[in-house]
Enzyme design. Sequence first.
Site, PDB file in Angstrom:
ATOM      1  N   ARG A 118      53.016  38.176  44.408  1.00 33.67           N
ATOM      2  CA  ARG A 118      52.481  37.338  45.495  1.00 33.67           C
ATOM      3  C   ARG A 118      51.905  36.077  44.878  1.00 33.67           C
ATOM      4  O   ARG A 118      51.832  35.959  43.653  1.00 33.67           O
ATOM      5  CB  ARG A 118      51.381  38.101  46.255  1.00 33.67           C
ATOM      6  CG  ARG A 118      50.234  38.502  45.341  1.00 33.67           C
ATOM      7  CD  ARG A 118      49.101  39.148  46.101  1.00 33.67           C
ATOM      8  NE  ARG A 118      48.041  39.550  45.166  1.00 33.67           N
ATOM      9  CZ  ARG A 118      46.852  39.976  45.538  1.00 33.67           C
ATOM     10  NH1 ARG A 118      46.548  40.098  46.812  1.00 33.67           N
ATOM     11  NH2 ARG A 118      45.940  40.309  44.644  1.00 33.67           N
ATOM     12  N   ASN A 156      46.388  32.907  50.915  1.00 31.83           N
ATOM     13  CA  ASN A 156      45.419  33.727  50.186  1.00 31.83           C
ATOM     14  C   ASN A 156      45.318  33.247  48.751  1.00 31.83           C
ATOM     15  O   ASN A 156      46.325  33.103  48.065  1.00 31.83           O
ATOM     16  CB  ASN A 156      45.848  35.199  50.187  1.00 31.83           C
ATOM     17  CG  ASN A 156      44.725  36.125  49.752  1.00 31.83           C
ATOM     18  OD1 ASN A 156      43.707  36.226  50.433  1.00 31.83           O
ATOM     19  ND2 ASN A 156      44.891  36.769  48.613  1.00 31.83           N
ATOM     20  N   GLU A 157      44.109  32.975  48.337  1.00 31.46           N
ATOM     21  CA  GLU A 157      43.831  32.617  46.941  1.00 31.46           C
ATOM     22  C   GLU A 157      44.904  31.711  46.324  1.00 31.46           C
ATOM     23  O   GLU A 157      45.597  32.091  45.381  1.00 31.46           O
ATOM     24  CB  GLU A 157      43.640  33.885  46.094  1.00 31.46           C
ATOM     25  CG  GLU A 157      42.397  34.662  46.504  1.00 31.46           C
ATOM     26  CD  GLU A 157      42.023  35.773  45.538  1.00 31.46           C
ATOM     27  OE1 GLU A 157      42.901  36.247  44.794  1.00 31.46           O
ATOM     28  OE2 GLU A 157      40.845  36.164  45.530  1.00 31.46           O
ATOM     29  N   CYS A 162      54.033  25.463  39.340  1.00 29.31           N
ATOM     30  CA  CYS A 162      55.484  25.636  39.304  1.00 29.31           C
ATOM     31  C   CYS A 162      56.093  24.468  38.528  1.00 29.31           C
ATOM     32  O   CYS A 162      55.694  23.316  38.721  1.00 29.31           O
ATOM     33  CB  CYS A 162      56.023  25.672  40.726  1.00 29.31           C
ATOM     34  SG  CYS A 162      57.824  25.782  40.802  1.00 29.31           S
ATOM     35  N   CYS A 164      59.491  23.782  38.401  1.00 30.58           N
ATOM     36  CA  CYS A 164      60.896  23.623  38.781  1.00 30.58           C
ATOM     37  C   CYS A 164      61.266  22.138  38.881  1.00 30.58           C
ATOM     38  O   CYS A 164      60.406  21.257  38.800  1.00 30.58           O
ATOM     39  CB  CYS A 164      61.161  24.331  40.116  1.00 30.58           C
ATOM     40  SG  CYS A 164      60.578  23.429  41.556  1.00 30.58           S
ATOM     41  N   GLU A 316      35.517  37.781  50.352  1.00 34.01           N
ATOM     42  CA  GLU A 316      35.844  39.116  49.831  1.00 34.01           C
ATOM     43  C   GLU A 316      34.801  39.532  48.804  1.00 34.01           C
ATOM     44  O   GLU A 316      34.319  38.718  48.027  1.00 34.01           O
ATOM     45  CB  GLU A 316      37.190  39.115  49.096  1.00 34.01           C
ATOM     46  CG  GLU A 316      38.399  38.869  49.939  1.00 34.01           C
ATOM     47  CD  GLU A 316      39.676  38.891  49.086  1.00 34.01           C
ATOM     48  OE1 GLU A 316      39.670  39.465  47.981  1.00 34.01           O
ATOM     49  OE2 GLU A 316      40.668  38.294  49.521  1.00 34.01           O
ATOM     50  N   TRP A 324      41.079  46.393  39.147  1.00 34.75           N
ATOM     51  CA  TRP A 324      41.895  45.570  38.242  1.00 34.75           C
ATOM     52  C   TRP A 324      41.143  45.051  37.034  1.00 34.75           C
ATOM     53  O   TRP A 324      41.707  44.344  36.220  1.00 34.75           O
ATOM     54  CB  TRP A 324      42.507  44.401  39.013  1.00 34.75           C
ATOM     55  CG  TRP A 324      41.521  43.648  39.856  1.00 34.75           C
ATOM     56  CD1 TRP A 324      41.283  43.841  41.186  1.00 34.75           C
ATOM     57  CD2 TRP A 324      40.608  42.625  39.435  1.00 34.75           C
ATOM     58  NE1 TRP A 324      40.286  42.997  41.631  1.00 34.75           N
ATOM     59  CE2 TRP A 324      39.857  42.239  40.576  1.00 34.75           C
ATOM     60  CE3 TRP A 324      40.345  41.994  38.217  1.00 34.75           C
ATOM     61  CZ2 TRP A 324      38.863  41.260  40.530  1.00 34.75           C
ATOM     62  CZ3 TRP A 324      39.358  41.014  38.174  1.00 34.75           C
ATOM     63  CH2 TRP A 324      38.633  40.655  39.329  1.00 34.75           C
ATOM     64  N   GLU A 364      46.880  48.642  44.811  1.00 33.22           N
ATOM     65  CA  GLU A 364      45.456  48.571  45.156  1.00 33.22           C
ATOM     66  C   GLU A 364      44.952  49.836  45.855  1.00 33.22           C
ATOM     67  O   GLU A 364      43.935  49.807  46.538  1.00 33.22           O
ATOM     68  CB  GLU A 364      45.191  47.311  45.976  1.00 33.22           C
ATOM     69  CG  GLU A 364      45.295  46.075  45.090  1.00 33.22           C
ATOM     70  CD  GLU A 364      45.006  44.761  45.780  1.00 33.22           C
ATOM     71  OE1 GLU A 364      45.117  44.698  47.017  1.00 33.22           O
ATOM     72  OE2 GLU A 364      44.688  43.801  45.066  1.00 33.22           O
ATOM     73  N   PHE A 366      43.444  52.321  44.814  1.00 34.25           N
ATOM     74  CA  PHE A 366      42.125  52.828  44.420  1.00 34.25           C
ATOM     75  C   PHE A 366      41.049  51.748  44.446  1.00 34.25           C
ATOM     76  O   PHE A 366      39.938  51.960  43.983  1.00 34.25           O
ATOM     77  CB  PHE A 366      42.198  53.480  43.036  1.00 34.25           C
ATOM     78  CG  PHE A 366      43.069  54.710  43.045  1.00 34.25           C
ATOM     79  CD1 PHE A 366      42.704  55.828  43.792  1.00 34.25           C
ATOM     80  CD2 PHE A 366      44.274  54.739  42.352  1.00 34.25           C
ATOM     81  CE1 PHE A 366      43.524  56.954  43.840  1.00 34.25           C
ATOM     82  CE2 PHE A 366      45.093  55.861  42.393  1.00 34.25           C
ATOM     83  CZ  PHE A 366      44.715  56.975  43.144  1.00 34.25           C
TER      84      PHE A 366
HETATM   85  C1  GLA Z   1      41.878  39.270  45.586  1.00 33.42           C
HETATM   86  C2  GLA Z   1      42.848  39.231  46.760  1.00 33.42           C
HETATM   87  C3  GLA Z   1      42.854  40.470  47.571  1.00 33.42           C
HETATM   88  C4  GLA Z   1      42.764  41.696  46.696  1.00 33.42           C
HETATM   89  C5  GLA Z   1      41.522  41.602  45.855  1.00 33.42           C
HETATM   90  C6  GLA Z   1      41.276  42.818  44.993  1.00 33.42           C
HETATM   91  O1  GLA Z   1      40.683  38.697  45.827  1.00 33.42           O
HETATM   92  O2  GLA Z   1      42.632  38.129  47.597  1.00 33.42           O
HETATM   93  O3  GLA Z   1      44.049  40.493  48.309  1.00 33.42           O
HETATM   94  O4  GLA Z   1      43.879  41.770  45.890  1.00 33.42           O
HETATM   95  O5  GLA Z   1      41.650  40.513  44.999  1.00 33.42           O
HETATM   96  O6  GLA Z   1      40.084  42.709  44.268  1.00 33.42           O
HETATM   97 ZN    ZN Z   2      58.488  24.110  42.180  1.00 31.59          ZN
END
Ligand code: GLA
Ligand code: ZN
Length: 683
Positions: A118, A156-157, A162, A164, A316, A324, A364, A366
Site C-alpha cells: 500500500r 492514508n499516510e 517514485c 518513473c 491513530e 510492527w 495486522e 495482532f
Molecule cells: C499506520 C496506518 C494504519 C495501520 C497502523 C498500524 O499508522 O495508517 O493503517 O497500519 O499504522 O500501527
Molecule cells: Zn512516478
Amino acid sequence: MKIRKPIFPAVKGILHGGDYNPEQWLDRPDILKKDVELMKEAGINSASLGIFSWSVYEPREGEFNFDWLEEIINNLYENGIYTILATPSGARPAWLDAKYPEAMRVDAYGVRNRHGLRHNHCMTSPEYRKKVEIIDGKIAERFANHPGILMWHISNEFGGECYCDLCRKKFQEYLADRYDHNIENLNTAWWTTFWSHRYTSFDQIDPPYSNGENCVLCQTLDWKRFTTENTRDFMKFEIDTVHRFNKDIPVTANFMEIYDGLDYHNMAPELDYMSWDSYPKLHNDYEPVWETALRTAFSHSLFRSMKPDRPFMLMESAPGVVNWQEVNKVRRPGFHKLMGMQAVASGTDTVQYFQIRKSRGSSEQFHGAVIDHMGTNETRVFKEVADLGQVLKNISEVAGSIADNKVALIWDWDNRWAVEDVRYLSQESKKFDDTCIDIWKALMKLGVEADIIPQDGDFSKYKVIIAPMMYLLHDGVGDKIKSFVSDGGQFMATYFTGYVDKSTLCYLGGFPGQGLSEVFGLVSEEIDALYPTDRNSIKPVKGANAKEASRLEVKDYQELIRVKGSEVLAVYENDYVKDEAAITRNTLGKGRAYYVGCRLNASDMEFIFEEMLENAGVEYGKLPVGVEYHSRFAEDNRYDFYLNFSDEAVEIQCRAGLELVTGTKTDSTLKLEGRGVAVVKSK
Ligand code: GLA
Ligand code: ZN
C-alpha cells in the site's frame, strides 16, 4: 480572549474513536452488531471508515458497490457514532495495477515495483489519478451530504517517492519553473561546474537515482521539495474531487510524526485540520517512559503549531500494543489514559485509534484494538478505553480551546534535509532531530511548552525563539530575526547556524550569513567535530550572567568564535579553543541574541533558557520528574493539564479552580497519583 472553536460542534466534546474495517466482516452481521454495542459502551462516538476499501467498493473496474457502507454509516449514526470517511487511494485493487501498470511506483534504481502492499503509487500517473478521481467522486456523490459524515480523511499516510519516467519529466518541469526556465540559474544554484556537472537543458536532469547522480546536494534537496510538491498536488486533487459534492465537509490527511520524506509545512495549507498517527515505543529499555512520552508531545506540538488557531487531531494511536515495532511491548496499565490525555492536553480535539476491531488475518491481525479477538468488554484494554471514554466526557468542555505559547522552537524540513545530507561534521552525531527534541524537552521540564515552527513561520506572537543548528537559511530569515530581536525578542542560535542559503550555497564573508553575524555580534570561523568519547568543557565568565553556569561538558561539536561586539558568557576550558568564547550574548535594540557555539546537554542549557524567559517575562516553574504540564484556553477559561508519567504520587503547585476529571474543587496544591491525570479549570 480565545474564542472556542471545536472541530466538530455536532459531537459536543472530544471525538473518541478510530479506524474501523467492517468490510472485513460483511459475512458476520452478528459481529458488526456487537461492535456497535461495544463502541457505545466504550464511549466511542466516531469511526474512520473506508481507508482501505477500494477492492470492495469497486471489485471490478467500473462496477461499484456502496450499499454495505451506507448501511454501516446509517447504523452508526443511529447509534450516535459519527463517520470520518476516507478516500480509498491508500491501496490499489489488483485489477488496476494489472491494467494500468504505470500506477505502480519505480524505485531509486529505476525498477518498477510489482503489485501489492500500500502507499506505493505513482503520484504523477494520469491513469492512476483518473481512477482515483472516479472512485473518490462516486463516494463523495453518495455520502458527502450524509448527516453522519464529519470529515474527509484523504488517503492514508502519504509518503515515499517514485522515480518513473513520468515523475522524472515532472521533476524537470518543476525545476524549469523554480529556475525561471533558465538552466544557468540552476547551474549556479547547484554549483554544477564542480566535477563537470553542468547542464545545458532541463531535460538532461534525472532524479537522484541511487545508481546515478546523488552528490549534487541541491539536486537532492530540490528532489525532496519536488516530492512534497507532487504529493501536495495529488492530495489537493483528491480534496477538490470530494469537495465538488459538498465543500463544507472539512478535510484532513493523517501524517506520520516527523516523517522525513515530506515537508508537511508545505502540505498543511491545503487541509482544514492537521492530524497525525502516534506510535511511541513506550516502556523501552533505553530511557524512562516519560522521556519517550515527551517525544510524542514534541510531535503533538509540531502538528498543533501548523494551525495554531484551532485544535488538531490524534488520528491513530494503539490501544494496548502495536505489531510492527522491533519489540511490541504492551502498554502498561494507566498509559492508555495518559497518552490519550497527553494528546488532548497538547491541543487535540480527538483521541482516535488504530483500530476499533482487530482483523482476523494478515499482517495486522495482532495489532492492538479496542475490540480484541475475544470480542468482549472484559479485556484490560477495553476497560482502559472505556475508562478514558468516560474521562473525555468529563472534560468535554475543553474541546475547541487552544494553546497560547510565548516560546517557539524552529524546526523545519528544508534545514533538516540539508543538515542530514551535508558532507561534513560527524556522520554519527549530527543528530539534528534529537538536538531539537532534547532542547524542547528541557523547556518542558521547566514547565514551558514551546510551539514548533518553521523558519518561515510567524515570529510575531512569540517572546522567546530558539533555533538549534539552523544551518540553511531561507531568503529573508536574517532580517526577520534581526527585527524580532530589535523589537525586544529573545533569540537563541547554536553552532552550525547560517552557513548556507536555500540552495545550500555557502555564505561568503563569515558565518552566520544574512547579516546574522551582526545580530549575534560574532563570526564563527571553524567548527570542530569531536569523536564520540572526546570531551571538552566550558566555564562561565565571572559576573557575565545572573544565573551562572557551573563547568559544563561539551561533546560532538565546538566552534571557534571570533567575538565582534557580543558579551562572552562562557569560555572553553581545554583543547585548541581554550579561553575562546563558547557562549555569547548580544544586545540589539530592545532584545537579546544568544549564541551557543558548542553542543551541550540540553539540560545544561537551562540557565540560558531561564535568563531568556525572565528577560521576556514568561512564567515558568520546574516540574517534578516525570510530570508534564500543558495549557489550553477558551473564552476566559484556562485549562491546566498535569500528567504524571511516574509511578510516584506527587504534589503540584497550581491555580485554584475546578478539577474536571473528578469534578472537585482544588486549591493551589494538587495531589496527583502515580500515572494520574488532572485538568484544572480556572479563570
Ligand atoms: C499506520 C496506518 C494504519 C495501520 C497502523 C498500524 O499508522 O495508517 O493503517 O497500519 O499504522 O500501527
Ligand atoms: Zn512516478
